[in-house]
Design a protein around this motif. Structure first.
Motif, short mmCIF file in Angstrom:
data_model
loop_
_atom_site.label_atom_id
_atom_site.label_comp_id
_atom_site.label_asym_id
_atom_site.label_seq_id
_atom_site.Cartn_x
_atom_site.Cartn_y
_atom_site.Cartn_z
N UNK A 39 0.79 -1.21 0.00
CA UNK A 39 0.00 0.00 0.00
C UNK A 39 0.83 1.26 0.00
N UNK A 40 0.16 2.38 0.23
CA UNK A 40 0.78 3.70 0.28
C UNK A 40 0.22 4.45 1.48
N UNK A 41 0.99 5.42 1.99
CA UNK A 41 0.54 6.17 3.16
C UNK A 41 0.98 7.62 3.06
N UNK A 42 0.28 8.46 3.79
CA UNK A 42 0.64 9.87 3.95
C UNK A 42 0.51 10.22 5.42
N UNK A 43 1.47 10.98 5.92
CA UNK A 43 1.48 11.32 7.36
C UNK A 43 1.85 12.78 7.54
N UNK A 44 1.14 13.45 8.43
CA UNK A 44 1.45 14.83 8.80
C UNK A 44 1.53 14.90 10.32
N UNK A 45 2.60 15.51 10.85
CA UNK A 45 2.64 15.71 12.29
C UNK A 45 3.20 17.08 12.63
N UNK A 46 2.79 17.54 13.80
CA UNK A 46 3.15 18.89 14.24
C UNK A 46 3.34 18.87 15.75
N UNK A 47 4.45 19.41 16.23
CA UNK A 47 4.63 19.59 17.66
C UNK A 47 5.07 21.03 17.93
N UNK A 48 4.67 21.51 19.10
CA UNK A 48 4.99 22.88 19.51
C UNK A 48 5.20 22.88 21.01
N UNK A 49 6.25 23.55 21.46
CA UNK A 49 6.48 23.66 22.90
C UNK A 49 7.12 25.01 23.22
N UNK A 50 6.81 25.51 24.40
CA UNK A 50 7.38 26.76 24.90
C UNK A 50 7.99 26.49 26.26
N UNK A 51 9.15 27.11 26.53
CA UNK A 51 9.89 26.87 27.75
C UNK A 51 10.44 28.18 28.32
N UNK A 52 10.66 28.19 29.64
CA UNK A 52 11.47 29.22 30.28
C UNK A 52 12.84 28.62 30.55
N UNK A 53 13.85 29.43 30.48
CA UNK A 53 15.20 28.91 30.65
C UNK A 53 16.04 29.87 31.48
N UNK A 54 16.69 29.34 32.51
CA UNK A 54 17.62 30.12 33.33
C UNK A 54 19.05 29.68 33.01
N UNK A 55 19.93 30.64 32.83
CA UNK A 55 21.32 30.31 32.56
C UNK A 55 22.22 31.41 33.13
N UNK A 56 23.49 31.10 33.19
CA UNK A 56 24.47 32.02 33.79
C UNK A 56 25.46 32.48 32.73
N UNK A 57 25.68 33.80 32.65
CA UNK A 57 26.65 34.38 31.73
C UNK A 57 27.49 35.38 32.50
N UNK A 58 28.82 35.17 32.50
CA UNK A 58 29.76 36.07 33.18
C UNK A 58 29.37 36.27 34.63
#
Length: 369
Positions: A325-344
């Motif tokens: 047979x044959x197939x078609x697939x569509x997928x979508x992901x979305x995510x949002x994050x907060x991020x803490x980091x140290x610079x100097x």
């Protein structure tokens, strides 16, 4: 040339798969009950009793167009075996009890993943800039050959299980990263090294003769190493690099519908999703803007929001124990994050957004047991 040739071959296989499925409707019909068609697993067979051969199931009726005209075919009893022609109409679906029951159908799906939107990560620095940069956006194509192996199993009359594993064999492309600075903008191109693996496991439950509910879990590992920056604007020539790691742990629910327009072809469609995207998202990068010291940042991310959606369509035909047979697939992901980091020695915070959207078109081959 390599990208065009691979894409052309897989698109052709997808079109040919659908064509074969349509032409098969004109051939001698295949008996019903030869498998439990379903997305990410075989849909369980209909309820019933007294069907010798698989857990007491009754033989499912053939599609209307496949049923023989008078006189009706003679159905043997449980021990008589299948009757020879002309006892039944050989151009109709033979009695289901004459065909060995199917409990699993290992299948391989091979397709081409089109770039479409591809993937992208957006970072907005809060509480000041980082070496003069206030935000950055990295968009990159996703292309390559998608290979997925599936093992659907019929567990009972109304319940099926499935396990799948998939991997992307990427076609090398370029990715563009742009930067917004306090006094202007900057950009550069990377050569991405992409590693994408997925594992799925779940159950299907028959809700109606042609509909099943789906529930399961997906682990998706998506790692991209960005190397060899070129065409740099606003950056000193350097050995900068970057890395994106997304490990998603996705529970999902969905619905599958299927139909059998004739004795030897099956059409299926399914939608699965989840209104959240539990995952670990990490982005590391070395920044060496012109006139600024080199800085590398990374840090822990905290979940804010996200979602996952996938839709699949499949058309297949039966040839003895084989399914093509044959197939078609569509997928979508979305995510949002907060991020803490140290610079100097100072603490910064960033808002991170990651998106991935793609199409996969290809063919399927399976064998029933």
């Amino acid at each position: 040339m390599r990208t065009i040739s691979v894409r052309g071959i897989l698109i052709a296989s997808f079109i040919i798969g659908f064509a074969i499925t349509g032409v098969s409707a004109q051939q001698v019909p295949w008996p019903p009950g030869g498998g439990h068609p379903g997305f990410m697993g075989m849909a369980p067979p209909p309820q019933g009793g007294g069907y010798p051969g698989f857990m007491g199931m009754a033989p499912p009726p053939p599609p209307m167009k496949c049923r023989p005209s008078n006189p009706a075919p003679c159905f043997p009893n449980a021990t008589a075996g299948c009757p020879p022609p002309p006892c039944y109409n050989p151009y109709a679906c033979p009695p289901p009890m004459c065909k060995p029951p199917v409990t699993m159908e290992p299948s391989a799906y091979v397709g081409y993943l089109f770039k479409d939107h591809g993937a992208g990560i957006n970072i907005q620095f809060n509480n000041g800039d980082v070496v003069g940069i206030t935000s950055t956006r990295n968009d990159f194509d996703l292309q390559g050959v998608w290979l997925e192996l599936a093992l659907p199993i019929a567990l009972s009359e109304n319940v099926g299980g499935f396990v799948t594993g998939a991997h992307l064999f990427p076609v090398q492309t370029k990715t563009l990263q742009s930067y917004r600075q306090v006094n202007g903008f900057a950009k550069r191109e990377w050569t991405p090294d992409i590693q994408w693996w997925e594992l799925n496991a779940g159950l299907s439950l028959r809700l109606a003769p042609s509909a099943s509910g789906l529930a399961g879990f997906r682990w998706s590992s998506f790692v991209v190493n960005f190397n060899d920056p070129t065409n740099q604007l606003g950056f000193a020539t350097s050995g900068d690099d970057a890395k994106l790691t997304v490990n998603a742990y996705i529970p999902f629910f969905g619905l599958e519908v299927s139909c059998q327009p004739n004795c030897n072809s099956i059409l299926k469609a399914a939608v699965i999703g989840f209104p959240a995207l539990p995952s670990d998202v990490e982005f590391q990068e070395t920044l060496s803007p012109t006139g600024e010291p080199s800085t590398r940042f990374s840090g822990k991310t905290d979940y804010r929001s996200g979602y996952f959606l996938e839709a699949v369509g499949e058309a297949s035909m039966k040839m003895d124990s084989w399914s093509l047979g044959a197939f078609a697939r569509f997928d979508f992901i979305h995510t949002e994050r907060n991020r803490d980091f140290t610079v100097d020695g100072g603490t910064r915070q960033a808002d991170i957004q990651f998106d991935r959207r793609n199409w996969i078109l290809g063919g399927k081959v399976g064998v029933a047991f």
